[in-house]
Write a protein that holds these residues in place. Structure first.
Motif, PDB file in Angstrom:
ATOM      1  N   MET A  99       0.858  -1.580  -0.041  1.00 31.01           N
ATOM      2  CA  MET A  99       0.057   0.055  -0.007  1.00 31.01           C
ATOM      3  C   MET A  99       0.653   1.295  -0.094  1.00 31.01           C
ATOM      4  SD  MET A  99      -2.992   1.077  -0.085  1.00 31.01           S
ATOM      5  CE  MET A  99      -3.990   2.590   0.018  1.00 31.01           C
ATOM      6  N   ARG A 100       1.861   1.096   0.770  1.00 30.50           N
ATOM      7  CA  ARG A 100       2.887   2.263   1.052  1.00 30.50           C
ATOM      8  C   ARG A 100       3.638   2.798  -0.594  1.00 30.50           C
ATOM      9  NH1 ARG A 100       8.162   2.778   4.992  1.00 30.50           N
ATOM     10  NH2 ARG A 100       8.825   4.924   4.088  1.00 30.50           N
ATOM     11  N   VAL A 146       2.158   2.120  -3.627  1.00 27.91           N
ATOM     12  CA  VAL A 146       1.226   2.670  -4.449  1.00 27.91           C
ATOM     13  C   VAL A 146       0.927   3.786  -3.945  1.00 27.91           C
ATOM     14  CG1 VAL A 146      -1.245   2.339  -5.125  1.00 27.91           C
ATOM     15  CG2 VAL A 146       0.082   0.291  -4.643  1.00 27.91           C
ATOM     16  N   VAL A 147       0.835   4.448  -2.764  1.00 32.21           N
ATOM     17  CA  VAL A 147       0.885   5.944  -2.311  1.00 32.21           C
ATOM     18  C   VAL A 147       1.870   6.584  -2.966  1.00 32.21           C
ATOM     19  CG1 VAL A 147       0.901   7.345  -0.641  1.00 32.21           C
ATOM     20  CG2 VAL A 147      -0.651   5.206  -0.371  1.00 32.21           C
ATOM     21  N   ARG A 193      -1.464   2.177  -9.950  1.00 32.49           N
ATOM     22  CA  ARG A 193      -1.543   0.823  -9.039  1.00 32.49           C
ATOM     23  C   ARG A 193      -0.758  -0.212  -9.243  1.00 32.49           C
ATOM     24  NH1 ARG A 193      -4.641  -2.641 -12.700  1.00 32.49           N
ATOM     25  NH2 ARG A 193      -5.148  -1.424 -14.644  1.00 32.49           N
TER      26      ARG A 193
END
Length: 388
Positions: free
Chosen positions: A1-2, A4-5, A57
């Motif tokens: 997730m990190r 992707v951010v 993504r």
């Protein structure tokens, strides 16, 4: 997730940078899941173009030459943080560097590689090394060919940065064992299609305005317009800036500074003339405007001109009132410079940004002029009516 951010933040950064340097367009999308992206390479700007165009993504990783981008701590930090780069050796061991990314590919990330191994010149596509193709085969993911056009004009090898439109064309994924010739042919076709797209339509009126605004002949009108407005001319110099800076964004700063200089010079002359008893014509002003400027200057001194950019009272009204109130010229010019610089530079640079963002709509510049004239006329009428 990190990851992707971070990829979204990089995409926003490089998209904004490319929009401000000439624009970027994209066709196609990456497939779902991990993939190895192979692209032509003619400029350091290719990395920025891909980070701006590829789907965040996938959290793209960029393979970078270890002997260049990781040779110094400064380059290493820039490459890792701004480009999600990882080192690939070009003189032995490079395949091993690539194969360490197989797990990230299986996890759904995209690995971007330039199979030529270095930047080419004159649009010639070099021979492809097989490392990227072997990585895709070992990880069980497709190879996605991508063609890039315009970066060689934006940032040529050994040249300086200059505005240019960048186009990125993402092709269909290639599955299975992909040969170097097949990948190279696909990338060459996509790059050719991106480069061959017709130029965006433009307005002849905009080109003429931009030619004058960007030349040495653009500064005198900006100075003279602002100078005249500070004395008597009823149309504020921001109207000229809106017209010229949207047409020639690169000239916005110097045009804005020329207008600011003209405003201050004209205001100083108006103050001196009013102090000597002269009364210059002041069309489209009202008695209430003059009374309010006089009141503010009496109470606050030269600092009262700080209200001018925001209250709708023309600058010439303050300059004449300051002369009649015997405000020291130096104090008035200093206060006016602080107040007017914010407004003048904001307007000039704001309309320059509009010109950059609206690059694809340049053919509508005549319509923009009509809307600008109508909006300015309506706004001026409302201000004068409000001050009656």
């Amino acid at each position: 997730m990190r990851a992707v951010v971070a990829a979204w933040l990089r995409r926003a950064l490089w998209w904004a940078a490319l929009v401000c340097s000439g624009g970027i367009s994209r066709q196609g999308r990456l497939p779902r899941g991990g993939c190895v992206v192979v692209a032509n390479h003619s400029s350091h700007a290719d990395t920025a173009a891909l980070l701006a165009a590829l789907d965040a993504r996938h959290a793209p990783l960029i393979g970078a030459a270890a002997d260049y981008w990781f040779a110094t701590p400064w380059r290493r930090r820039v490459c890792r943080h701004l480009a999600a780069g990882f080192p690939v050796r070009r003189s032995g061991g490079g395949l091993g560097d690539l194969l360490t990314r197989a797990g990230e590919l299986r996890a759904g990330r995209a690995v971007v590689l330039f199979p030529e191994g270095t930047r080419g010149r004159d649009g010639e596509l070099g021979e492809f090394h097989r490392g990227a193709l072997l990585l895709a085969e070992r990880a069980g993911v497709p190879v996605v060919p991508v063609g890039i056009a315009g970066t060689d004009r934006l940032l040529p090898k050994g040249g300086r940065l200059r505005p240019a439109l960048v186009r990125v064309r993402i092709g269909r994924p290639l599955y299975g064992a992909v040969s170097a010739d097949r990948a190279r042919t696909a990338v060459a076709e996509l790059a050719g299609e991106a480069a061959a797209r017709p130029a965006e339509r433009d307005s002849a009126v905009r080109r003429r305005v931009a030619a004058v605004a960007a030349s040495r002949w653009g500064l005198p009108p900006a100075f003279a317009w602002a100078f005249a407005e500070a004395l008597s001319w009823p149309l504020m110099p921001e109207l000229l800036l809106a017209l010229a800076c949207a047409a020639a964004p690169r000239a916005a700063l110097r045009l804005s500074l020329a207008a600011l200089a003209g405003t201050l010079a004209g205001g100083l002359l108006a103050l001196q003339l009013a102090g000597a008893g002269a009364r210059l014509p002041a069309p489209l002003t009202t008695a209430r405007m003059h009374a309010e400027a006089t009141r503010q200057l009496t109470v606050e001194g030269a600092a009262a001109v700080g209200h001018q950019p925001w209250n709708g009272v023309p600058f010439k009204v303050y300059a004449a009132a300051a002369g009649r109130a015997h405000i020291p010229p130096g104090d008035f010019v200093a206060a006016a410079a602080a107040a007017r610089s914010v407004r003048t530079l904001s307007v000039g640079l704001g309309f320059a940004a509009l010109g950059v963002l609206g690059r694809r709509l340049r053919r509508l510049y005549p319509l923009y002029l009509v809307l600008l004239g109508g909006g300015f006329t309506a706004g001026l009428a409302l201000i004068v009516t409000a001050w009656r």
